[in-house]
Design an enzyme around this catalytic site. Sequence first.
Site, PDB file in Angstrom:
ATOM      1  N   HIS B  81       0.853  -1.204   0.000  1.00  0.00           N
ATOM      2  CA  HIS B  81       0.000   0.000   0.000  1.00  0.00           C
ATOM      3  C   HIS B  81       0.886   1.249   0.000  1.00  0.00           C
ATOM      4  O   HIS B  81       0.686   2.164  -0.810  1.00  0.00           O
ATOM      5  CB  HIS B  81      -0.925  -0.007   1.220  1.00  0.00           C
ATOM      6  CG  HIS B  81      -1.586   1.305   1.495  1.00  0.00           C
ATOM      7  ND1 HIS B  81      -2.587   1.818   0.692  1.00  0.00           N
ATOM      8  CD2 HIS B  81      -1.392   2.229   2.475  1.00  0.00           C
ATOM      9  CE1 HIS B  81      -2.972   3.002   1.165  1.00  0.00           C
ATOM     10  NE2 HIS B  81      -2.260   3.282   2.243  1.00  0.00           N
ATOM     11  N   ASP B 110       6.197  22.683 -25.780  1.00  0.00           N
ATOM     12  CA  ASP B 110       6.118  21.311 -25.261  1.00  0.00           C
ATOM     13  C   ASP B 110       7.183  21.183 -24.177  1.00  0.00           C
ATOM     14  O   ASP B 110       7.835  22.170 -23.826  1.00  0.00           O
ATOM     15  CB  ASP B 110       6.360  20.282 -26.384  1.00  0.00           C
ATOM     16  CG  ASP B 110       5.707  18.942 -26.079  1.00  0.00           C
ATOM     17  OD1 ASP B 110       5.950  18.411 -24.978  1.00  0.00           O
ATOM     18  OD2 ASP B 110       4.965  18.430 -26.918  1.00  0.00           O
ATOM     19  N   TRP B 146       7.139   0.151   3.759  1.00  0.00           N
ATOM     20  CA  TRP B 146       7.503   0.916   2.550  1.00  0.00           C
ATOM     21  C   TRP B 146       8.921   1.461   2.659  1.00  0.00           C
ATOM     22  O   TRP B 146       9.531   1.815   1.659  1.00  0.00           O
ATOM     23  CB  TRP B 146       6.504   2.047   2.294  1.00  0.00           C
ATOM     24  CG  TRP B 146       6.786   3.326   3.015  1.00  0.00           C
ATOM     25  CD1 TRP B 146       6.434   3.634   4.289  1.00  0.00           C
ATOM     26  CD2 TRP B 146       7.478   4.480   2.503  1.00  0.00           C
ATOM     27  NE1 TRP B 146       6.867   4.888   4.612  1.00  0.00           N
ATOM     28  CE2 TRP B 146       7.510   5.444   3.532  1.00  0.00           C
ATOM     29  CE3 TRP B 146       8.078   4.790   1.282  1.00  0.00           C
ATOM     30  CZ2 TRP B 146       8.125   6.684   3.386  1.00  0.00           C
ATOM     31  CZ3 TRP B 146       8.687   6.037   1.145  1.00  0.00           C
ATOM     32  CH2 TRP B 146       8.703   6.962   2.190  1.00  0.00           C
ATOM     33  N   SER B 173      12.837   6.898 -13.892  1.00  0.00           N
ATOM     34  CA  SER B 173      11.749   7.646 -14.529  1.00  0.00           C
ATOM     35  C   SER B 173      11.596   9.020 -13.884  1.00  0.00           C
ATOM     36  O   SER B 173      11.436  10.032 -14.572  1.00  0.00           O
ATOM     37  CB  SER B 173      10.449   6.839 -14.405  1.00  0.00           C
ATOM     38  OG  SER B 173       9.350   7.644 -14.701  1.00  0.00           O
ATOM     39  N   SER B 174      11.654   9.049 -12.544  1.00  0.00           N
ATOM     40  CA  SER B 174      11.505  10.330 -11.824  1.00  0.00           C
ATOM     41  C   SER B 174      12.636  11.289 -12.164  1.00  0.00           C
ATOM     42  O   SER B 174      12.410  12.489 -12.343  1.00  0.00           O
ATOM     43  CB  SER B 174      11.520  10.106 -10.310  1.00  0.00           C
ATOM     44  OG  SER B 174      10.313   9.599  -9.897  1.00  0.00           O
ATOM     45  N   HIS B 257      12.913  11.980   3.818  1.00  0.00           N
ATOM     46  CA  HIS B 257      12.267  13.211   4.266  1.00  0.00           C
ATOM     47  C   HIS B 257      12.102  14.230   3.139  1.00  0.00           C
ATOM     48  O   HIS B 257      11.008  14.778   2.971  1.00  0.00           O
ATOM     49  CB  HIS B 257      12.899  13.824   5.502  1.00  0.00           C
ATOM     50  CG  HIS B 257      11.889  14.713   6.151  1.00  0.00           C
ATOM     51  ND1 HIS B 257      10.847  14.245   6.903  1.00  0.00           N
ATOM     52  CD2 HIS B 257      11.672  16.038   6.026  1.00  0.00           C
ATOM     53  CE1 HIS B 257      10.062  15.228   7.246  1.00  0.00           C
ATOM     54  NE2 HIS B 257      10.532  16.340   6.725  1.00  0.00           N
ATOM     55  N   GLU B 259      11.624  13.415   0.265  1.00  0.00           N
ATOM     56  CA  GLU B 259      10.548  12.785  -0.507  1.00  0.00           C
ATOM     57  C   GLU B 259       9.174  13.275  -0.027  1.00  0.00           C
ATOM     58  O   GLU B 259       8.255  13.476  -0.818  1.00  0.00           O
ATOM     59  CB  GLU B 259      10.657  11.260  -0.375  1.00  0.00           C
ATOM     60  CG  GLU B 259       9.480  10.464  -0.881  1.00  0.00           C
ATOM     61  CD  GLU B 259       9.337  10.474  -2.390  1.00  0.00           C
ATOM     62  OE1 GLU B 259      10.292  10.894  -3.073  1.00  0.00           O
ATOM     63  OE2 GLU B 259       8.264  10.075  -2.873  1.00  0.00           O
ATOM     64  N   TYR B 261       8.488  16.168   0.999  1.00  0.00           N
ATOM     65  CA  TYR B 261       8.255  17.494   0.408  1.00  0.00           C
ATOM     66  C   TYR B 261       8.092  17.403  -1.100  1.00  0.00           C
ATOM     67  O   TYR B 261       7.394  18.233  -1.696  1.00  0.00           O
ATOM     68  CB  TYR B 261       9.366  18.457   0.829  1.00  0.00           C
ATOM     69  CG  TYR B 261       9.295  18.673   2.311  1.00  0.00           C
ATOM     70  CD1 TYR B 261       8.291  19.475   2.848  1.00  0.00           C
ATOM     71  CD2 TYR B 261      10.142  18.004   3.177  1.00  0.00           C
ATOM     72  CE1 TYR B 261       8.152  19.617   4.203  1.00  0.00           C
ATOM     73  CE2 TYR B 261      10.012  18.138   4.539  1.00  0.00           C
ATOM     74  CZ  TYR B 261       9.017  18.946   5.056  1.00  0.00           C
ATOM     75  OH  TYR B 261       8.863  19.071   6.400  1.00  0.00           O
ATOM     76  N   SER B 272      -1.916  27.384  -4.567  1.00  0.00           N
ATOM     77  CA  SER B 272      -1.566  28.795  -4.779  1.00  0.00           C
ATOM     78  C   SER B 272      -2.134  29.341  -6.086  1.00  0.00           C
ATOM     79  O   SER B 272      -2.209  30.553  -6.265  1.00  0.00           O
ATOM     80  CB  SER B 272      -0.040  28.965  -4.785  1.00  0.00           C
ATOM     81  OG  SER B 272       0.496  28.548  -3.558  1.00  0.00           O
ATOM     82  N   HIS B 306      14.759  12.816  12.460  1.00  0.00           N
ATOM     83  CA  HIS B 306      13.591  12.877  13.357  1.00  0.00           C
ATOM     84  C   HIS B 306      12.704  11.642  13.184  1.00  0.00           C
ATOM     85  O   HIS B 306      11.786  11.429  13.968  1.00  0.00           O
ATOM     86  CB  HIS B 306      12.796  14.191  13.180  1.00  0.00           C
ATOM     87  CG  HIS B 306      12.099  14.348  11.874  1.00  0.00           C
ATOM     88  ND1 HIS B 306      11.982  15.560  11.246  1.00  0.00           N
ATOM     89  CD2 HIS B 306      11.468  13.475  11.065  1.00  0.00           C
ATOM     90  CE1 HIS B 306      11.312  15.414  10.117  1.00  0.00           C
ATOM     91  NE2 HIS B 306      10.993  14.161   9.997  1.00  0.00           N
ATOM     92  N   HIS B 307      12.993  10.847  12.151  1.00  0.00           N
ATOM     93  CA  HIS B 307      12.286   9.566  11.991  1.00  0.00           C
ATOM     94  C   HIS B 307      12.951   8.475  12.836  1.00  0.00           C
ATOM     95  O   HIS B 307      12.488   7.349  12.836  1.00  0.00           O
ATOM     96  CB  HIS B 307      12.302   9.132  10.526  1.00  0.00           C
ATOM     97  CG  HIS B 307      11.572  10.066   9.618  1.00  0.00           C
ATOM     98  ND1 HIS B 307      10.236   9.948   9.338  1.00  0.00           N
ATOM     99  CD2 HIS B 307      11.991  11.169   8.942  1.00  0.00           C
ATOM    100  CE1 HIS B 307       9.861  10.918   8.511  1.00  0.00           C
ATOM    101  NE2 HIS B 307      10.909  11.673   8.266  1.00  0.00           N
ATOM    102  N   THR B 332       6.402  26.968   6.338  1.00  0.00           N
ATOM    103  CA  THR B 332       5.079  26.387   6.082  1.00  0.00           C
ATOM    104  C   THR B 332       3.996  27.317   6.605  1.00  0.00           C
ATOM    105  O   THR B 332       2.953  27.517   5.960  1.00  0.00           O
ATOM    106  CB  THR B 332       4.962  24.997   6.744  1.00  0.00           C
ATOM    107  OG1 THR B 332       6.131  24.236   6.409  1.00  0.00           O
ATOM    108  CG2 THR B 332       3.743  24.261   6.267  1.00  0.00           C
ATOM    109  N   LYS B 335       3.317  30.123   4.283  1.00  0.00           N
ATOM    110  CA  LYS B 335       2.440  29.738   3.168  1.00  0.00           C
ATOM    111  C   LYS B 335       0.976  29.759   3.604  1.00  0.00           C
ATOM    112  O   LYS B 335       0.112  30.315   2.911  1.00  0.00           O
ATOM    113  CB  LYS B 335       2.813  28.343   2.670  1.00  0.00           C
ATOM    114  CG  LYS B 335       4.067  28.348   1.838  1.00  0.00           C
ATOM    115  CD  LYS B 335       4.373  26.987   1.292  1.00  0.00           C
ATOM    116  CE  LYS B 335       5.366  27.101   0.161  1.00  0.00           C
ATOM    117  NZ  LYS B 335       4.839  27.772  -1.027  1.00  0.00           N
ATOM    118  N   ARG B 454       1.430   0.472  14.968  1.00  0.00           N
ATOM    119  CA  ARG B 454       1.096   0.244  13.566  1.00  0.00           C
ATOM    120  C   ARG B 454       1.692  -1.084  13.101  1.00  0.00           C
ATOM    121  O   ARG B 454       2.529  -1.672  13.767  1.00  0.00           O
ATOM    122  CB  ARG B 454       1.596   1.408  12.701  1.00  0.00           C
ATOM    123  CG  ARG B 454       3.090   1.572  12.727  1.00  0.00           C
ATOM    124  CD  ARG B 454       3.558   2.897  12.155  1.00  0.00           C
ATOM    125  NE  ARG B 454       3.544   2.915  10.695  1.00  0.00           N
ATOM    126  CZ  ARG B 454       4.359   3.666   9.938  1.00  0.00           C
ATOM    127  NH1 ARG B 454       5.276   4.444  10.511  1.00  0.00           N
ATOM    128  NH2 ARG B 454       4.285   3.641   8.638  1.00  0.00           N
TER     129      ARG B 454
END
Lengths: 37, 539
Positions: B81, B110, B146, B173-174, B257, B259, B261, B272, B306-307, B332, B335, B454
Site C-alpha cells: 500500500h 512542449d 515501505w 523515470s523520476s 524526508h 521525498e 516534500y 496557490s 527525526h524519523h 510552512t 504559506k 502500527r
Amino acid sequence: MQPEAQRRANARLGWILAGLALLFGVGFVARIMIFGG
Amino acid sequence: MSAVLPHHGDHAHDDHHGQPHGWRRWLFATNHKDIGTMYLLFSFTMFMIGGILALGIRTELFEPGLQFVNPQLFNQLTTMHGLIMVFGAIMPAFVGFANWMLPLQIGASDMAFARMNNLSFWLLIPAALMLAGSFFMPGGAPAAGWTIYAPLTMQMGPSMDAAIFALHILGASSIMGSINIIVTILNMRAPGMTLMKMPLFAWTWLITAFLLIAVMPVLAGAITMTLTDRHFGTSFFNPAGGGDPIMYQHIFWFFGHPEVYIMILPAFGIVSAIVPAFARKPLFGYASMVYATASIAILSFIVWAHHMYTTGMPVTGQLFFMYATMLIAVPTGVKIFNWIATMWKGSMTFEVPMLWAVGFIFVFTMGGFTGLILAMAPIDIQLQDTYYVVAHFHYVLVAGSLYAMFAGVYYWGPKWTGVMYSETRGKIHFWGSLIFFNLTFFPMHFLGLAGMPRRYADYPMQFADFNMWATIGAFGFGLMQVYFFLFVVVPMMRGQGEKAPQKPWDGAEGLEWEVPSPAPWHTFENPPKLDATATRVIG
C-alpha cells in the site's frame, strides 16, 4: 521542432543535471564504501 | 532570463496537424498533453490498487482477532500500500500535472525532451507490473514496510528483488522527468516570463525537481547496497556480517524526508493557483511563497533523523534534529498565512476547486500540527510507530497531496477536456471525501495516543470502537473515489457536460487560460508575446 540552438542549450543543461544525479548516487555509495557509515 | 528562441519559418497552427491516431498516439506519444493524460490515468489506476490494499488492511482491523488475512499477508498489504501510493500514485500524478500545465503556464510549445518524456512514462508500466505482481511470487510480496528496512530485507523472498528493481526503474523515470521539468522551465519560458513572474505551480515544481535529482540517486544507492547484501556477499546493512542496519535508516531517511516534500510542494503550487482565482485577488506575498518553498526544500535535507529518535542517538543529535524540524513550521506557516491573507476580504465563491483548496488548507494544517508534535523527541519516543504517526502522515499526504490533486483536476479539468464537470457531483465528492477521510483518520490519533502500534494485524479489545469507525470511514472514502471516477472523470473524458469556455473561472490568471478549451494539441508553437504581468498574451 525546436531550433538547433534551443536543442543544444536544452541538451547541455540536461546532461549537466544527469551528471549531477549520477554524482549524488555514486558519490553517496563511494563515501560509505570508503569512509564507512 | 528565458532562453527560448523564436521558430523562424514556422507558422502558428493550433490544429491537430500531424496528430497520430489509435494506439500509436499513446505508445509513441511525445505531446506533453497526451503524456500528461497518461500519467494521470496511470496514477489514478495505481491509486485504486493501493486503495484496495488499504481496504484489505482496514477489513482485517474492523474488529479484534484475525478474520481475513494472516499476519504475513497483512504486512505485505501495508508495505505494498505504501510503496504503490508513494511511488505509483502520488509522484506520477504530480508529474502528470506538470506535463499538462507547465508548458501551458510558461508559454512553451512542449516539454524540452519530448522523447525522454515518453520513456519516463512508459518505464512506469513494467515497474508497476513488477510491484503489483510481486504478490504472486514465492513467499508473497515484500513485507518490510515501505521503508524496506534492513535487516528485514535480508529475510524476504525473491519479491524483494522485484521491488528493488521496480524502485530503480521508478527512480530513473523520476530523474528523467525532473531533468525534463527543470530544462523546460529554465530554458523554454516565453520572453517576458521571468522567474519571478512564473506561476507558483512552476516554481514549486522547479524546486521539487531539484529535490528529486538530489535524493532519488541516494535511494537508488541504498537499495543497490541492499541488493548486494542479499546476493553478492556484502554486509553494508547486515549485522551478521558486521554491517549496520541503522546506517540504512540514515540513508533511507536522507532520501525519505525530502521525498515527503516532493509529494507536497507541487500541491502547494496547485493551491496557490486556485485560492487567488476564487478569492478574486492576487496571491498575497508571491515572493515570500517562493522563498518559503525554497526554505522548506533546503531544510528538508537536515531533518531526516527525526524519523529515528528511538534508534539511540545522542541527546545533542536529538536536539539538533528536533529544532531543525520545528524550524520547517516557519516557512510552512508563511504559506498558510499567505493563503488566508489572499482570501481575506476577497470576493470569494466556493466552486468545487476552491472547496478542495480550502479543505486542503484546513486539514493539511492539522497534519502539520501533529507533525510539529511528533518533531519533539520526548513525545515522539512515546508515539514512535503508533497510529498517531499513521494519522499524521495521512493527514499530510491524503488531505495534503491528494486533496490538492483533486482541486487541480476540478480547476484545470475543463481546460483538459473542454467540458465542465457537474458542480453537484463535485460537491458530493468533496463533502463525502472530507467526512469519510476524517472518520477514517481522526480516530487514529486517539488509537496512537492510547498506544496502538502500527503494522499489526490484531489488537486488544480496548481499541475496537475507534478501529470500527476507521474501517467504516475507509470504505466510505473508497466509495467516494469510485463515484468520482464514474460520475465526474468518465463524463468529462467522454465530453459529456456543459461546454467549457476558454476561461471558466473569472478570477483565474495565467497563460493556460489564453488558449481555447480543450487545449489544442499544439499550443504556443511560436513563443507568445506577453503583457507586463506575464499572464496575458498580447501578440
